[in-house]
Each structure stands twice: as C-alpha cells, then as structure tokens.
Design an enzyme around this catalytic site. Structure first.
Site, mmCIF file in Angstrom:
data_model
loop_
_atom_site.group_PDB
_atom_site.id
_atom_site.type_symbol
_atom_site.label_atom_id
_atom_site.label_comp_id
_atom_site.label_asym_id
_atom_site.label_seq_id
_atom_site.Cartn_x
_atom_site.Cartn_y
_atom_site.Cartn_z
ATOM 1 N N LYS A 35 -4.248 -42.432 63.014
ATOM 2 C CA LYS A 35 -3.979 -40.954 62.722
ATOM 3 C C LYS A 35 -2.591 -40.372 62.677
ATOM 4 O O LYS A 35 -1.733 -41.264 63.060
ATOM 5 C CB LYS A 35 -4.883 -40.455 64.007
ATOM 6 C CG LYS A 35 -4.405 -40.775 65.351
ATOM 7 C CD LYS A 35 -5.263 -40.534 66.558
ATOM 8 C CE LYS A 35 -4.724 -40.943 67.727
ATOM 9 N NZ LYS A 35 -5.730 -40.813 68.988
ATOM 10 N N ARG A 135 -12.984 -33.791 77.307
ATOM 11 C CA ARG A 135 -12.586 -33.314 76.000
ATOM 12 C C ARG A 135 -13.395 -33.308 74.816
ATOM 13 O O ARG A 135 -13.245 -32.184 74.189
ATOM 14 C CB ARG A 135 -11.199 -34.092 75.865
ATOM 15 C CG ARG A 135 -10.024 -33.774 74.708
ATOM 16 C CD ARG A 135 -8.971 -34.915 74.710
ATOM 17 N NE ARG A 135 -9.664 -36.108 73.827
ATOM 18 C CZ ARG A 135 -8.779 -37.013 73.579
ATOM 19 N NH1 ARG A 135 -7.556 -36.832 73.502
ATOM 20 N NH2 ARG A 135 -9.036 -38.014 72.862
ATOM 21 N N TYR A 255 26.900 -28.392 73.250
ATOM 22 C CA TYR A 255 26.571 -26.741 73.789
ATOM 23 C C TYR A 255 25.920 -26.977 75.090
ATOM 24 O O TYR A 255 26.129 -27.573 75.945
ATOM 25 C CB TYR A 255 25.044 -26.548 72.956
ATOM 26 C CG TYR A 255 24.915 -26.380 71.750
ATOM 27 C CD1 TYR A 255 25.499 -25.463 70.992
ATOM 28 C CD2 TYR A 255 24.477 -27.570 70.886
ATOM 29 C CE1 TYR A 255 25.678 -25.337 69.351
ATOM 30 C CE2 TYR A 255 24.709 -27.523 69.577
ATOM 31 C CZ TYR A 255 25.225 -26.437 68.882
ATOM 32 O OH TYR A 255 25.175 -26.514 67.343
ATOM 33 N N MET A 302 20.712 -31.058 67.192
ATOM 34 C CA MET A 302 20.000 -31.318 66.063
ATOM 35 C C MET A 302 20.307 -32.516 65.350
ATOM 36 O O MET A 302 19.392 -33.087 64.670
ATOM 37 C CB MET A 302 19.975 -29.771 65.401
ATOM 38 C CG MET A 302 18.849 -29.968 64.234
ATOM 39 S SD MET A 302 18.699 -28.332 63.115
ATOM 40 C CE MET A 302 18.191 -27.287 64.266
#
Ligand SMILES: *Cc1c(COP(=O)(O)O)cnc(C)c1O
Length: 358
Positions: A35, A135, A255, A302
């Site tokens: 999957k 589930r 950052y 990023m």
C-alpha cells in the site's frame, strides 16, 4: 553528482527480506503489503521484484492502488490482489475490471458484495474480522451470521484479522486477539487464514496460520520497532553537503528563536529537508551518517538541514547518509517519535529515486 537528495532502493535487499520472512514463517504464504506506493518506495518496481522473488498475493489499501498494481504487474504476472479497504459501495465494476479481491470489513460491504453477484457467480472476497483493533472488520456476531447463512451470495477465499499490539510481544491484547481469531476461524475452518503483519510473523508459529502479510519488514523495518539483524535496509537516502560553516557561540542557527548556540560548532549544511520527506522534528533529535560516524542533526528546514561535524574534514559535494544501512529507519523513527512506516512513506518525489540490485 546532482545537488539533491537521492533515494536508492535496493531490490535485491527487498527480495532477501522476502526470503527471510518466508523462512521465518515456514510454510505460510508471504503476501507482501505494498500500500501507499509500496511504502513510498515505488509500487511498480518493488512489486515486480517481489513477484520475481516468488510473491503471488499482494495487499493494498485503496482501490486506485489496486488498479495501479494490476496495471503494472500486467497479464504476465497474474497475482491475487487483496483490497484492505474492502468493497466500497459503487465500486464493484472497477473491482471486477481489475480483478481485485475486496476484504469485506462491515455488513454494508457484505450487502454490496452480494449485490455484485452475476450470472458468472458470486464475487470472490475475503472476510476481515475484527478481533480487537476496533477500526475495521466484521464483528464476531456478523461473522457468525454469515457462517450460519453459509456465506450465501458470496465466494469467500480468505479469513483475516489484524493485530494491534504485535510490536509489543508481551502485550495482553496479542493473546486476546489470537483467541478471538481462533473462534472466528472455527466458523470458517475451510478458509485459509491470515492474522499477522510483520511483527506478528515474528511472534511465533501460533501467529502465522496460512498466510502472513508483512509490509514494513520487507522494506527494511525491524518487526519490533527497532533494528533487527535479520532484516536488511532497502531504502538509502543520501544528499550532498552544500556548505561547511562555523557558527559562533551566542549565534542562532536557522529559523526561530529557540536554538541559540552555547558553543561554537562546525556544521555541514546538506541539500535535503522536510520537502524531501525527512521529519522536521528530527532537528535536535535525529542523527546523520558522515565520514564513518553518526553526527547530530541540529536543524531540518524545508530544503536544507545542518549536521554538526566537529573537526571532521568535509567539503561541498561530500555525501551524507540520512537513512540506510548505517542509519536504520527504526533509529530514525525512534528519534522522531514515530514508526518506520511513517519515515518510509514520507519520502517524497523530490528525492531522485534509483533502483539497484546488490
Ligand atoms: C498495513 C497493514 C499490514 C502490514 O503491516 P506492517 O506493519 O507494515 O507489516 C498488514 N495488514 C493490514 C491489515 C495492514 O493494514
């Protein structure tokens, strides 16, 4: 050498892991779960390699994953493809067209499957019984009803359930689920049965039944959420150093306002970041492998990340391993508070993919 992250998928290691699972599961069929685009590593190439290694049944989650897998395996590789999502009402035509086998997971799906019977006969389906994951899956009561009716209007070919705590072998839910699965099996004793994914396969012979459904351990994850010497790394992510810099004590790195340096450090700034599928929270927690040792990852942005390299000589263009044989995905997962599955499926298209055989 391109200045970008590179994902190397070792198809031979994948085939060897398939062989290892087969040896561990001795006698049970190993049906790979591919999957989410083969756990992020590319369903086409990985399923071809698994077919060549002997796999004849596969599991996917979504209908379009099943269609894509059928297309890529093609008519020369007529594998059985099971759909974990089951039979979503309204999708019968597509399921028939791609010859997929839905794992029926609730009474609505059972009704839809009955409605899908044609002159050619009832639809081939699997029965997914819930033994304690709460589930998806038929309740024991719904399964008993089916059994009492002789599975009227259906052609069941597999009974399965799924373990919720198998990565923790001593967890009480494991034996509870095993007991419940045995009860379910007594209702459909003629059907092949499957209970275990990667972790369950390693719990012992009681857990293996006729078929096991490993995903993550084929793709390099240890069954018990830590590296396992029996399982080989399949995915290697590496990226080049772009800059080597010294950052003085009292400066901030990257950052935000949190990371003020107490000491002067030397960092290699590497051309990879969370856009390549690394987790941003690896900053301050994960390691990278460079020049024969693990190095602390200080920040993940990023496109760029910084690793601390001490006095080790380093130049732009040198490559840093971010995941692979020296940096098992389970270690990466532990460091970033997740599981190897997530580390794999996040690998993004920006990292250039290549397939090798070792
Ligand atoms: C994802 C999944 C698997 C494979 O699990 P791994 O932990 O990756 O081995 C097997 N069975 C079901 C029902 C699944 O959803």
């Amino acid at each position: 050498m391109p200045h970008r992250a590179r994902l190397t998928v070792d198809l031979s290691a994948l085939a060897r892991n398939f062989g290892t699972l087969g040896a561990v599961a001795a006698g049970a069929e190993v049906a790979p779960v591919v999957k989410a685009d083969g756990y992020g590593l590319g369903v086409k190439r990985t399923s071809e390699a698994l077919w060549s290694a002997g796999a004849r049944s596969f599991f996917v989650a979504r209908l379009d994953e099943g269609e894509a897998l059928r297309r890529s395996l093609g008519p020369t590789r007529p594998a059985r493809i099971y759909l974990l999502d089951g039979l979503v009402p309204g999708t019968t035509d597509r399921i028939r067209k791609s010859d997929l086998t839905p794992m029926l997971a609730d009474p609505v799906q059972v009704a839809a499957a009955r409605g899908a019977a044609t002159d050619g006969g009832p639809l081939e389906v699997g029965l997914h019984v819930d033994t304690g994951m709460n589930r998806q899956g038929l309740s024991h009561g719904a399964l008993s009803d089916l059994s009492r009716e002789g599975a009227r209007g259906l052609n069941p070919i597999l009974l399965m359930s799924h373990l919720g705590s198998a990565a923790t072998p001593e967890h009480p839910r494991n034996t509870l689920q095993l007991q419940r699965f045995r009860q379910a099996r007594s209702l459909f004793s003629d059907l092949p049965a499957s209970l275990s994914a990667s972790a369950g396969t390693f719990l012992g012979p009681d857990w293996r039944f006729d078929m096991v459904r490993p995903g993550v351990s084929l793709f390099g994850g240890g069954p018990f959420e830590r590296p396992d010497p029996r399982i080989e790394a399949v995915a290697t992510l590496d990226a080049p150093i772009l800059y080597v810099r010294t950052v003085e004590a009292g400066e901030w790195l990257g950052y935000g306002s949190g990371l003020r340096l107490e000491h002067r450090i030397r960092v290699a700034v590497v051309a990879a970041g969370y856009a390549d599928g690394l987790l941003r929270r690896g900053g301050g927690r994960a390691s990278a492998w460079f020049a024969g040792a693990r190095r602390p990852v200080r920040i993940v942005n990023m496109d760029l990340m910084a690793i601390e390299i001490g006095d080790t000589p380093a130049r732009p263009g040198d490559r840093v391993e971010l995941m692979g044989a020296n940096l098992p995905i389970d270690d990466l997962a532990t460091a970033t508070d997740t599981v190897a599955h997530e580390c794999l499926v996040r690998l993004s298209a920006r990292a250039r993919r290549r397939y090798v055989r070792s």
